[in-house]
Design a protein around this motif. Sequence first.
Motif, short mmCIF file in Angstrom:
data_model
loop_
_atom_site.label_atom_id
_atom_site.label_comp_id
_atom_site.label_asym_id
_atom_site.label_seq_id
_atom_site.Cartn_x
_atom_site.Cartn_y
_atom_site.Cartn_z
N MET A 196 44.00 34.82 35.17
CA MET A 196 43.65 36.21 34.83
C MET A 196 42.53 36.72 35.73
O MET A 196 42.51 37.86 36.18
CB MET A 196 43.17 36.26 33.36
CG MET A 196 44.29 36.25 32.34
SD MET A 196 45.75 37.16 32.85
CE MET A 196 45.26 38.83 32.47
N ASN A 197 41.61 35.78 35.99
CA ASN A 197 40.48 36.14 36.83
C ASN A 197 40.92 36.57 38.22
O ASN A 197 40.45 37.56 38.77
CB ASN A 197 39.60 34.90 36.93
CG ASN A 197 38.16 35.25 37.08
OD1 ASN A 197 37.73 36.26 36.56
ND2 ASN A 197 37.44 34.45 37.81
N LEU A 198 41.86 35.80 38.77
CA LEU A 198 42.34 36.10 40.12
C LEU A 198 43.12 37.41 40.14
O LEU A 198 43.09 38.14 41.13
CB LEU A 198 43.21 34.95 40.63
CG LEU A 198 42.44 33.66 40.92
CD1 LEU A 198 43.38 32.55 41.32
CD2 LEU A 198 41.40 33.89 42.00
N LEU A 199 43.81 37.72 39.03
CA LEU A 199 44.50 39.01 38.95
C LEU A 199 43.48 40.14 39.01
O LEU A 199 43.70 41.16 39.69
CB LEU A 199 45.28 39.11 37.64
CG LEU A 199 46.66 38.46 37.61
CD1 LEU A 199 47.31 38.69 36.25
CD2 LEU A 199 47.54 39.03 38.70
N ALA A 200 42.35 39.95 38.32
CA ALA A 200 41.30 40.97 38.35
C ALA A 200 40.75 41.13 39.76
O ALA A 200 40.48 42.25 40.22
CB ALA A 200 40.18 40.60 37.38
N VAL A 201 40.62 39.99 40.48
CA VAL A 201 40.15 40.04 41.86
C VAL A 201 41.08 40.91 42.70
O VAL A 201 40.66 41.81 43.42
CB VAL A 201 40.09 38.61 42.47
CG1 VAL A 201 39.85 38.68 43.96
CG2 VAL A 201 39.02 37.79 41.78
N MET A 226 34.54 39.48 45.34
CA MET A 226 34.11 38.11 45.63
C MET A 226 33.44 37.48 44.40
O MET A 226 33.70 36.33 44.06
CB MET A 226 33.13 38.10 46.80
CG MET A 226 33.79 38.34 48.14
SD MET A 226 32.61 38.24 49.49
CE MET A 226 32.33 36.47 49.52
N ALA A 227 32.59 38.27 43.74
CA ALA A 227 31.89 37.77 42.55
C ALA A 227 32.91 37.38 41.48
O ALA A 227 32.84 36.32 40.89
CB ALA A 227 30.93 38.82 42.03
N LYS A 228 33.88 38.28 41.28
CA LYS A 228 34.88 38.05 40.25
C LYS A 228 35.63 36.75 40.49
O LYS A 228 35.92 36.00 39.56
CB LYS A 228 35.87 39.23 40.26
CG LYS A 228 36.75 39.30 39.06
CD LYS A 228 36.01 39.95 37.91
CE LYS A 228 36.83 39.90 36.65
NZ LYS A 228 36.00 40.28 35.49
N SER A 229 35.94 36.47 41.75
CA SER A 229 36.78 35.30 42.06
C SER A 229 36.09 34.00 41.67
O SER A 229 36.76 33.00 41.45
CB SER A 229 37.11 35.28 43.55
OG SER A 229 35.93 35.05 44.30
N ASN A 230 34.76 33.98 41.61
CA ASN A 230 34.06 32.75 41.25
C ASN A 230 33.28 32.92 39.95
O ASN A 230 32.29 32.22 39.70
CB ASN A 230 33.14 32.30 42.39
CG ASN A 230 33.88 31.53 43.46
OD1 ASN A 230 33.56 30.40 43.79
ND2 ASN A 230 34.93 32.14 44.00
N ARG A 231 33.70 33.85 39.14
CA ARG A 231 33.08 34.10 37.84
C ARG A 231 31.56 34.30 37.94
O ARG A 231 30.79 33.77 37.14
CB ARG A 231 33.37 32.95 36.87
CG ARG A 231 34.82 32.85 36.51
CD ARG A 231 35.06 31.56 35.74
NE ARG A 231 36.43 31.11 35.92
CZ ARG A 231 37.47 31.52 35.20
NH1 ARG A 231 37.28 32.38 34.24
NH2 ARG A 231 38.67 31.08 35.44
N ILE A 232 31.16 35.03 38.95
CA ILE A 232 29.75 35.34 39.10
C ILE A 232 29.52 36.69 38.42
O ILE A 232 30.30 37.62 38.65
CB ILE A 232 29.38 35.42 40.60
CG1 ILE A 232 29.58 34.06 41.28
CG2 ILE A 232 27.96 35.93 40.81
CD1 ILE A 232 29.70 34.12 42.78
#
Lengths: 250, 312
Positions: free
Chosen positions: A1-6, B97-103
Amino acid sequence: MNLLAVERIKLFSTRSPWWCALITLALAIGFAAIIAGATPADSPLTMPATLYGGTKFGVAVIMVLAALAVTTEYRFNTIRTTFQAVPHRSPALIAKAVLVALVALVIGEIAAFGALGLGMLMRPNDGLGLHTTQDWLNVAGLGPVFAICAVLAVALGILVRHSAGAIALLLIYNLAVEDLVQLIPKIGAHIHQWLPFNVANKFLSGSPGAVDGPPSSDSPLSPGWALAYFAGVAIVFLLVALGVAKKRDA
Amino acid sequence: MIEAISLTKRYGKTLAVNNLSFSVAAGQVTGFLGPNGAGKSTTMRMILGLDNPTGGQVTIGGKKYHDLKEPLRTVGALLDAKWVHPNRSARAHLQWMAKSNRIPTTRVDEVLDTVGLTSVAGKRAGGFSLGMSQRLGIAAALLGDPEVLLFDEPVNGLDPEGILWIRKFMHRLAEEGRTVFVSSHLLSEMALTASNLVVIGRGQLISQSSTEDFVSRAAENTVKVRSPQLAELRDALQRASAGVTGDDKALVVSGMDSDKIGEIAAANRIVLHELSPQTGSLEQAFMQITGDSVEYHTGLDAEAQHVLESAK
């Protein structure tokens, strides 16, 4: 899900996807208006004719959107930053394919229902509407076809890496190659039956019989299997692309 | 902290990096020095798992880059400041970039503030000057508050103000106890920022040592001598097998330290007006050591000489 948000942040923080989405809608709905206006009063407006702009040209623009979502990353080297953040490359690329497919799905549905709505508004007495399963397939099916086309385009974008190259290949193939294959003596017609966009058309337009609009597909598959076949082709392409991306230097 | 073991990278026939082994100590600034085309960027890309090594391996804190979970939190890197989509805003670039590493997203504004880009955070990155792009790249590297930072030629093309800013920034990062690995083709720049040096040429390790050691070993130490009895002194020194050059005002003596020269002069009853040890410039030292390993020799020096001579 996180990567989808990215991927969502990436896609919507640049302008080209917005333009592509608008152009797709304009083509699909605009063509519906033109065809509704141009069809003579004594011959009823058919469903395939109403949706022609979406099925023929909308698809092309959606594939441009999807291909650009990948190739611009290569063009501006943000793919390297992406792989730096997600060193196992496949999840990042799959997330991109899924997100672009979802966006294409939504655009496809808006385009199809928009075109139908406009057609019904302009030709209220032609019996246009969602009466049969085939009608539903025709209209609601555009979204899934757009989504699968987007996955194909993402896969090709990963393989080719250059915007111009990927787009040229996609458009030439979609608009010309499949039709031209039929010209090959003897085997041409048999090959054509199994070419992906032709099969996708089978899902959309169903069994032959439509008088106006796009020529029906000669695929021997049922609409359901046709969609599954088309999706299968896209997934195979994506898997090949992922394998290549994994091995290649970014 | 970073450990490369017989790292090799081959592109077709070209051997970009050849059996390179080195280590980067934790909590220090280590310079990665080499002429253009020596394989510095390729090595950096291999450290980050972007390029697959043909042979050997490189680890960060004992782990391969691929095995790092949320790698931006361990390693921050600025390889090229222009690796940004020109139509994306600086903030959006950092946000994904932050989102990709849960920052947390709040960190984005923090790093923008650290590098002084808060006022242009919403502007297209494509419109940034090189200095601003560099700052954005540094902000991206700092995003995960990483222990290890990699910078590839960070001062290249910057104006003096930008260079000074980067230099100060490196010091600050080192003071915070981070491991900094920074490449450059300028030894003078490295001497100001790095405490250790990994020097490569044509993809091979030339030396790994402290900056001080490298410089003193590299620079040939000479002694400048002035004397009213220059000719006698020259003979005396040459008899003692020192290398002597110079003109009729002063001698430049190599291969002998100032103590010995003074003693020889005293033994021969020669008056000295000056006896001063000279340390070679850093660039000279660097040229001397990497001289054989410059990939793209230009004929420019010879050509310049030719033009000068024909002008006479």
